[in-house]
Scaffold this active site. Structure first.
Site, mmCIF file in Angstrom:
data_model
loop_
_atom_site.group_PDB
_atom_site.id
_atom_site.type_symbol
_atom_site.label_atom_id
_atom_site.label_comp_id
_atom_site.label_asym_id
_atom_site.label_seq_id
_atom_site.Cartn_x
_atom_site.Cartn_y
_atom_site.Cartn_z
ATOM 1 N N LYS A 174 4.511 9.364 -3.225
ATOM 2 C CA LYS A 174 4.687 7.966 -3.618
ATOM 3 C C LYS A 174 3.337 7.272 -3.808
ATOM 4 O O LYS A 174 3.142 6.503 -4.767
ATOM 5 C CB LYS A 174 5.501 7.229 -2.547
ATOM 6 C CG LYS A 174 5.622 5.716 -2.751
ATOM 7 C CD LYS A 174 6.423 5.347 -3.983
ATOM 8 C CE LYS A 174 6.458 3.839 -4.221
ATOM 9 N NZ LYS A 174 7.299 3.109 -3.255
ATOM 10 N N LEU A 175 2.378 7.532 -2.944
ATOM 11 C CA LEU A 175 1.064 6.916 -3.078
ATOM 12 C C LEU A 175 0.353 7.394 -4.344
ATOM 13 O O LEU A 175 -0.302 6.611 -5.042
ATOM 14 C CB LEU A 175 0.204 7.206 -1.845
ATOM 15 C CG LEU A 175 0.677 6.584 -0.531
ATOM 16 C CD1 LEU A 175 -0.292 6.931 0.587
ATOM 17 C CD2 LEU A 175 0.837 5.074 -0.638
#
Length: 296
Positions: A174-175
């Protein structure tokens, strides 16, 4: 267990509210809680029960879904909920919490006998409302049936990244994805700011890149929000994007990677928030290019 579940959604901001609505529409019994109760109340029209406390919200739930501001907020709320939790309950932790927060969250799950799923989502207001989020998830294969109906209700695809949510593989992905989203959004704002400063018609820029490798639907969408003054309601707010940008930079630093663009992007978002644009769409980072908000 049937596919009709009792699901507790803790946090009903832009994303959490949309996810709760889609869970209710899918036939699940939905309980919701939000620190500011007024943000949760509209969900009663969709059949959700608004709980007064996190403990009330999670009591007898099959699945608890957290969609809060950050990792510490998620941990604080789950501690409040602890007396109502039962061993074996699945916890889908969808807050963008950052790498360092996963350990304490997973530790809490172990202490209370919860089945922990690291499950952030990709998408903004529009796909969330349509139930078309991309769920990034990590958790034990033999327990995925517990959360599959939930993920199917809020998203149109789930990408499994690992068997142990405590490793944070979904959060790491996600990052990485958000680093691209934030960089592209900031670039869109800077293109428009530079065009205005140099007296260039932005339409000439879009005509020049049309149909080529540099063209991108996301660029055009974010630029349109700025040019047309459609920054509210936000698809993804400046304040939340600034938090995610900080998490990205911190993750890079701990991994020994220098992320100059991400760091500059975090500064731009923080500056935009400080100038009163925190609750507008993240495209409002455009205003960070100016000493003060430019006139129309």
């Amino acid at each position: 267990m049937t596919d009709q579940l009792t699901v507790s959604v803790l946090g009903t901001g832009i994303m959490g509210a949309a996810m709760a609505r889609n869970l209710a529409r899918a036939g699940h019994a939905v309980r919701v809680w939000n620190r500011t109760r007024a943000k949760a109340e509209p969900l009663t029209a969709d059949g959700a029960h608004v709980a007064g406390t996190p403990e009330e919200a999670v009591r007898d739930a099959d699945v608890v879904l957290t969609m809060l501001h950050d990792g510490p907020a998620a941990l604080d709320v789950m501690r409040e909920a602890a007396p109502g939790l039962r061993p074996g309950t699945a916890w889908a932790q969808s807050t963008t919490a950052g790498v360092e927060a996963i350990g304490p969250l997973a530790g809490f799950a172990r202490e209370h006998g919860l089945v922990f799923f690291d499950a952030p989502v990709l998408g903004t207001r529009q796909p969330a409302e349509a139930g078309r989020l991309l769920v990034l998830a990590a958790g034990p294969a033999d327990a995925r049936h517990l959360v599959t109906p939930v993920f199917d209700a809020v998203g149109d695809r789930t990408v499994w990244t690992g068997e142990d949510g405590a490793e944070g593989s979904a959060t790491r992905l996600k990052l990485v994805a958000n680093s691209w989203v934030i960089a592209a959004t900031n670039a869109a704002g800077e293109v428009l700011a530079l065009a205005g400063a140099l007296g260039v018609d932005p339409d000439h820029f879009f005509d020049a890149i049309a149909g080529g490798g540099l063209d991108m639907g996301y660029l055009r969408a974010k630029a349109a929000l700025i040019r047309e003054g459609r920054l509210t309601p936000p698809q993804f707010a400046v304040r939340t994007a600034a938090k995610d940008a900080r998490l990205i930079v911190e993750a890079g630093e701990r991994a020994g990677v220098r992320l100059d663009v991400a760091a500059a992007g975090a500064d731009r978002l923080a500056r935009a928030a400080a100038r009163g644009h925190g609750e507008e769409d993240m495209a409002a980072a455009y205003y960070a290019s100016f000493p003060e908000q430019p006139g129309t």
